[in-house]
Motif scaffolding. Structure first.
Motif, PDB file in Angstrom:
ATOM      1  N   ASP A 150       0.499   4.332  -0.396  1.00  0.00           N
ATOM      2  CA  ASP A 150       0.076   5.586   0.239  1.00  0.00           C
ATOM      3  C   ASP A 150       0.565   5.718   1.673  1.00  0.00           C
ATOM      4  O   ASP A 150       0.818   6.823   2.148  1.00  0.00           O
ATOM      5  N   ASN A 209      -4.216   5.950  -8.370  1.00  0.00           N
ATOM      6  CA  ASN A 209      -5.563   5.430  -8.141  1.00  0.00           C
ATOM      7  C   ASN A 209      -5.857   4.094  -8.815  1.00  0.00           C
ATOM      8  O   ASN A 209      -7.008   3.721  -8.987  1.00  0.00           O
ATOM      9  N   ASN A 268       0.870  -1.173   0.000  1.00  0.00           N
ATOM     10  CA  ASN A 268       0.000   0.000   0.000  1.00  0.00           C
ATOM     11  C   ASN A 268       0.905   1.221   0.000  1.00  0.00           C
ATOM     12  O   ASN A 268       1.390   1.662   1.049  1.00  0.00           O
ATOM     13  N   SER A 326      -1.298   2.269  -6.248  1.00  0.00           N
ATOM     14  CA  SER A 326      -0.985   2.302  -4.825  1.00  0.00           C
ATOM     15  C   SER A 326      -1.092   0.958  -4.139  1.00  0.00           C
ATOM     16  O   SER A 326      -0.434   0.724  -3.139  1.00  0.00           O
ATOM     17  N   PRO A 374       2.623   6.099  -6.323  1.00  0.00           N
ATOM     18  CA  PRO A 374       1.243   6.167  -5.801  1.00  0.00           C
ATOM     19  C   PRO A 374       0.257   6.566  -6.902  1.00  0.00           C
ATOM     20  O   PRO A 374       0.622   7.269  -7.843  1.00  0.00           O
ATOM     21  N   SER A 390      -9.518   5.738  -2.423  1.00  0.00           N
ATOM     22  CA  SER A 390      -8.285   6.093  -3.145  1.00  0.00           C
ATOM     23  C   SER A 390      -8.087   5.312  -4.437  1.00  0.00           C
ATOM     24  O   SER A 390      -7.236   5.669  -5.234  1.00  0.00           O
TER      25      SER A 390
END
Lengths: 703, 703
Positions: free
Chosen positions: B142, B162, B140, B188, B160, B213
């Motif tokens: 983010d 979407n 992940n 991400s 990062p 996100s």
């Protein structure tokens, strides 16, 4: 000066005059000079411009007449109106090869077309050849020659190498060149032929096919403007073992045409061109990317003879994705021999060893495994190509040394096979693999498609030169389109069994005919005066033996005499009673580009809805005809797929080949032939054209 | 703790324990720690290793019990034998989400499978969920969380963005992540689910569908292990307007299966999965490259509602190549309105203004032309997307400023449309366009395909949520497979006209029946004792009116009495005399993954040779059935393509929908239904199942 050396002058001139030379390196007349100065052109640059003494630091001449030598090539960058005068001057000077950047000719309409024809005539009167007009020109990286005003050079110069491009479209050709450059592919030569008033892509292709420095030929075409030259060029390339990758556009209009349901429209231009160009060895493509993928793979000059793929993977998932794509496009992935599988599984128990060979992530820890599995694929698997899916692992700087070391002995031991990686990583790392003779692809499915194309090229090369037939003897045709009987009789002379039938004059003749035709037969009265033969009992069906034939002959004549005493009787027709066959169709259409083209399909929905036909330029032999027949999607029906007996494909192939020879011999007056239906009987029982239509252009000068 | 928050813990934990933590950053137990330290993980890293006090500079705990807090997530990197003990300890500690890197479970055979089941049971007893075993883990970007030992990080960290990925295969999932990274795409989240002992890709997809996100969901699957969860996840994604791009592999085995000719084998797994997943909005893909192309295009969140393409080009050749590809994949390129064409040709006389809009190389000299033509495509053309072929021209540093300036007002004025370039050039230049909201593609055909996919997504979104039917009422089935009569009677209850026939006991009844069934009718004796009904005159065909029916009734009974005086007569059957229809087939197969799946096709070669069928999970309404029917290649035959009357597609659709509702109501005991042939009569005249076979599993506990 031979044809070939004119193209030499165009693409590798010792000296070049630029008519309309500009001091401004971004003008059409300035760009070529700037590019050649930058690239270090090995010949002499001779600018011509009456307004200047020097151009970009070079001495400039006021006129063509003032040139200190006869230039081997000329670049013409003057307005359309001044082109004829320039051609005249160059011709007088003795220049034999001119590139016309100038636009405003055939592409603008009828007037421009006339002006263009006049240009060609003028040039011919001086023995001069023209490239263009409306061309972006030519470049030749090896000698730094840039006879082009392409702005693609603003973003970088091409890289030398054994790929060459010939394109009718200037902008699209330059796009291909830039694409090759951006991918790091070596492409030394780009020809763009523009309006093709004189020189066509065919000549460019031939030049590359005969060139020592070009091994892979890429071409973009919208139309084939000189079909014989094109086919000859393809044959030269094929004989030289050089792939021709052809992006032929303009197929979408044809998509609509092909929807029509009669045979005449099945041979729409693009479909015919695909068939004919493929037959001469070209690989027909739809997109520039696959062209570059295949050009890259083919540029290594490793063309294995075996059309099979082995896959070594560190990801089971990728192995499946690759299998899916290979099956989709028909690239065989045969399993490894059992003994080899056992040996590999001993070395790595949780591996898969059938094909794909999954050596799991364990190969990262033990790179020897990668070597072991890849070697097994090459040796025991015997695959034409082994594709290793190594993804980002191969991109690791640390591992790349180890992987290169593992691959080196394999590359050396199997020089005739493709070893390819699907890998992600920095270009420098990828380049090291590439230099070590390993093909590098980013995407596994693109890798499969490019490898498949190269393996097919290898297999085609191994199969020897294209089979050709000698030009058939000319056939004498009637003055106008014949009726059905006339068509059948013409075809019968060509050995095409248009109907298994014979007119007889006696019971004895009937028996002989029936025996030769084969039982059962049908018999009917032959009389122009009796229309409804069945109604009066003058047709007898399903006659199984000699006695029935004798009896039928008597009964038919008796019925005719009884019911139509005044009718003129020309005899009795004995015909084979046909049943149980498969309905096919065969035809000929005269393509404006490629001449007579044969079409074969199954009757019914296969042609009407699915457009499932095979095409081939005429003439061709029975082997080629057989390949055509077996290439259609519905071929399984002829092979007995629906529980019926296999059809007589030999007889169909023989008929189709004879039809193609007939068409080639018939000459330009033959517009079309339509044999529909042709009944393909069960194996050994022949094939028969039940109907025949021949369309001819009327003979010139009367019958 | 709800389900969703378990996935939260897995992919965005506030703290993570690494059991089997290693000080060596290249070991499985060391890699996640090293990556999180590098990436600046925002949570607490809690190494567990009885042999060390510290790991990679972090305090290390001797056991799970010794941990200073309950970790939200645990990464288990211990040998398979130690996993149960670890799960037990983590469970006792209160950890609810564990990722099992360890391999050696279900993938190794029956023993491993048993051990894996035991693990799941153990975890469940503590209310703990498991990811894996045999997983590469999760990351992940983010929050800098790297619960993974993927070596893809050795060649760079993901960017990062979407896009999110859920993959059953670890190595292939990581390949997709690396591919996105190398293309500069922001991705991400990566889930890899390994053996899916507990958590499946379906849950990962659902988490992404609900995440703020992630806007584009990519997934790689080999099997759908939890079909209801998968379909629910797809429905959530669809409702949220988030595309799910699914690379479903393993279709090549199915290729072989599909060659079989009976309906039972037409619904091979991959084909069924394609149909069902597509129906729930997933885009089914075959290769990672197209996944990335579409993910890139969709990540901009511009999903136009109009499925049409306008092309602006500086190369006529490229325009044709683009047209060809658009037509091939079914992306419409309607022409510009005539007034707009006139206006454009006034501005640039040698342009093409229909579509493609060829503004020629002149656009290089006058960039306003590029704006003019592109604006016209957006405004008057109204295209969902405008693709500009600019090749290396757009890559020129000098021109890119001018081009960006020309595009800025268009991007602002048409925020709901796609503006895309096919361009070559330095990544920095391309990135500037991308940042200005212009999609950048290198290859024109890939551009066309990706744009088409996004336009289809937009059109699907605009068409609203997927149509669903309420669960049908359960149907009571016989104890075992019924005979034909029983099958027809079951289907009749479901409203499926299995045969347009009725048994009658009198002439009056016969007349009424015939009138209701519709003339012409056929009538025959109903008697278990009379086998050869025709031979004794107990069958009457083609009865056109009431009088004929009355007469036939009398004659049939008389014939029966005369020829079979002892026969038991149960009545007379009046049936519609059917002719002139199109033979179809319909069926149901119970797919092990998706339950009952309906299949529709035409009879004959369409199914037998061409495998031309449509599939759909049950139940569905007549609209969906109609779409299925019209989706087959042979649909034109039903629409009257071969000169016959159009068939009653409404009746077919009604029958197919009723069949699907029947199948859904019949429950798990229904193995298959085969209606073959179904005769589709001319429009308005209905559709009739002429034969019906229903296969049931025997009822449990006897009849």
């Amino acid at each position: 000066m031979t044809e070939r050396s004119v193209i030499d002058c165009l693409v590798a001139p010792k000296s070049v005059a630029i008519i309309g030379a500009s001091d401004n390196p971004s003008r059409i007349g300035g760009r070529p000079i700037a590019a050649m100065l930058t690239a270090g052109y090995k010949g002499r640059i001779l600018p011509v411009n009456p307004k200047r003494d020097s151009v970009q630091g070079l001495p400039c001449y006021a006129s063509v007449d003032d040139l200190p030598e006869v230039p081997e090539a000329a670049l013409i960058a003057v307005p359309a109106a001044l082109v004829p005068k320039t051609i005249e001057e160059l011709g007088r000077k003795g220049c034999k090869a001119a590139t016309l950047f100038s636009a405003g000719f055939a592409e603008t309409g009828a007037e421009g077309e006339a002006a263009q024809s006049a240009l060609v005539a003028l040039a011919q009167s001086h023995g001069m050849r023209l490239l263009g007009p409306n061309t972006l020109g030519v470049y030749n990286v090896d000698i730094g020659y840039y006879g082009t005003f392409s702005s693609s050079l603003d973003t970088g110069y091409p890289r030398p190498g054994n790929i060459g491009i010939a394109s009718q479209s200037g902008a699209f050709g330059a796009h291909l060149g830039a694409l090759a450059r951006d991918r790091g592919l070596g492409c030394s030569v780009l020809f763009t032929t523009g309006n093709e008033a004189d020189i066509t892509v065919a000549e460019a292709i031939r030049w590359m096919a005969e060139s020592d420095s070009i091994d892979v030929i890429c071409t973009y075409m919208e139309a084939v403007n000189d079909a014989p030259a094109m086919l000859a060029a393809l044959d030269v390339a094929r004989a030289a073992g050089k792939p021709v990758l052809a992006l032929k556009s303009g197929r979408s209009v044809v998509g609509a045409k092909a929807a029509a349901s009669h045979t005449a429209s099945l041979t729409g231009d693009a479909v015919v061109a695909d068939a004919v160009l493929s037959d001469h060895g070209a690989i027909i493509l739809r997109d520039p990317e696959s062209m570059m993928d295949i050009a890259y793979a083919a540029s290594k000059k490793v063309l294995p003879t075996r059309h099979s793929l082995g896959v070594v993977t560190i990801s089971g998932g990728a192995g499946i994705v690759i299998c899916d794509e290979a099956e989709r496009i028909g690239l065989p992935m045969p399993p490894m021999p059992q003994t080899a599988q056992d040996r590999l599984l001993e070395a790595l128990p949780y591996a898969s060893a059938e094909n794909p060979l999954d050596c799991t992530a364990q190969a990262l820890n033990e790179p020897d495994l990668l070597q072991l599995f890849t070697r097994a694929g090459l040796e025991e698997g015997g695959y034409g190509a082994v594709l290793c899916f190594l993804t980002y692992v191969a991109g690791s700087d640390k591992l790349s040394d180890v992987i290169l070391k593992a691959m080196a002995p394999l590359r050396a031991a199997y020089p005739d096979r493709i070893i390819a990686f699907c890998a992600l990583g920095a270009p420098e790392v990828m380049e090291r693999y590439d230099e070590a003779g390993i093909l590098i692809f980013n995407d596994p499915c693109r890798a499969v498609r490019a490898i498949d194309a190269v393996l097919r090229l290898g297999a085609a090369k191994a199969s020897g030169p294209r089979k050709t037939l000698p030009a058939p003897a000319p056939i004498s045709l009637p003055a106008s389109s014949p009726d059905e009987a006339g068509a059948k009789s013409l075809l019968a002379e060509a050995g095409i069994t248009a109907a298994p039938e014979r007119a007889v004059q006696s019971a004895d003749e009937a028996v002989t005919a029936a025996a030769e035709i084969g039982f059962p037969v049908v018999m009917k009265i032959l009389s122009p005066d009796i229309l409804h033969k069945s109604d009066i009992g003058a047709v007898k069906l399903n006659l199984q033996d000699e006695n029935s034939v004798r009896a039928a002959h008597a009964e038919i004549l008796a019925a005719a005499v009884t019911h139509a005493p005044k009718a003129q009787i020309s005899g009795v027709l004995v015909a084979r009673q046909l049943s149980g066959g498969v309905e096919c169709l065969m035809g000929i259409n005269r393509d404006p580009t490629f001449g007579p083209v044969a079409v074969f399909g199954l009757g019914g929905i296969f042609v009407e809805l699915l457009n499932d036909v095979a095409l081939q330029a005429c003439p061709f032999g029975p082997d080629t005809a057989r390949e055509m027949i077996l290439s259609i999607r519905g071929a399984a029906i002829l092979q007995g797929a629906r529980g019926t007996e296999p059809a007589d494909i030999d007889a169909l192939a023989d008929m189709l080949s004879r039809l193609s020879i007939f068409a080639a011999g018939a000459g330009d007056r033959l517009t079309s032939v339509d044999l529909n239906p042709v009944l393909a009987m069960p194996k050994g029982q022949g094939a028969y054209a039940l109907d025949a239509v021949i369309e001819l252009e009327p003979a010139k000068g009367g019958a």
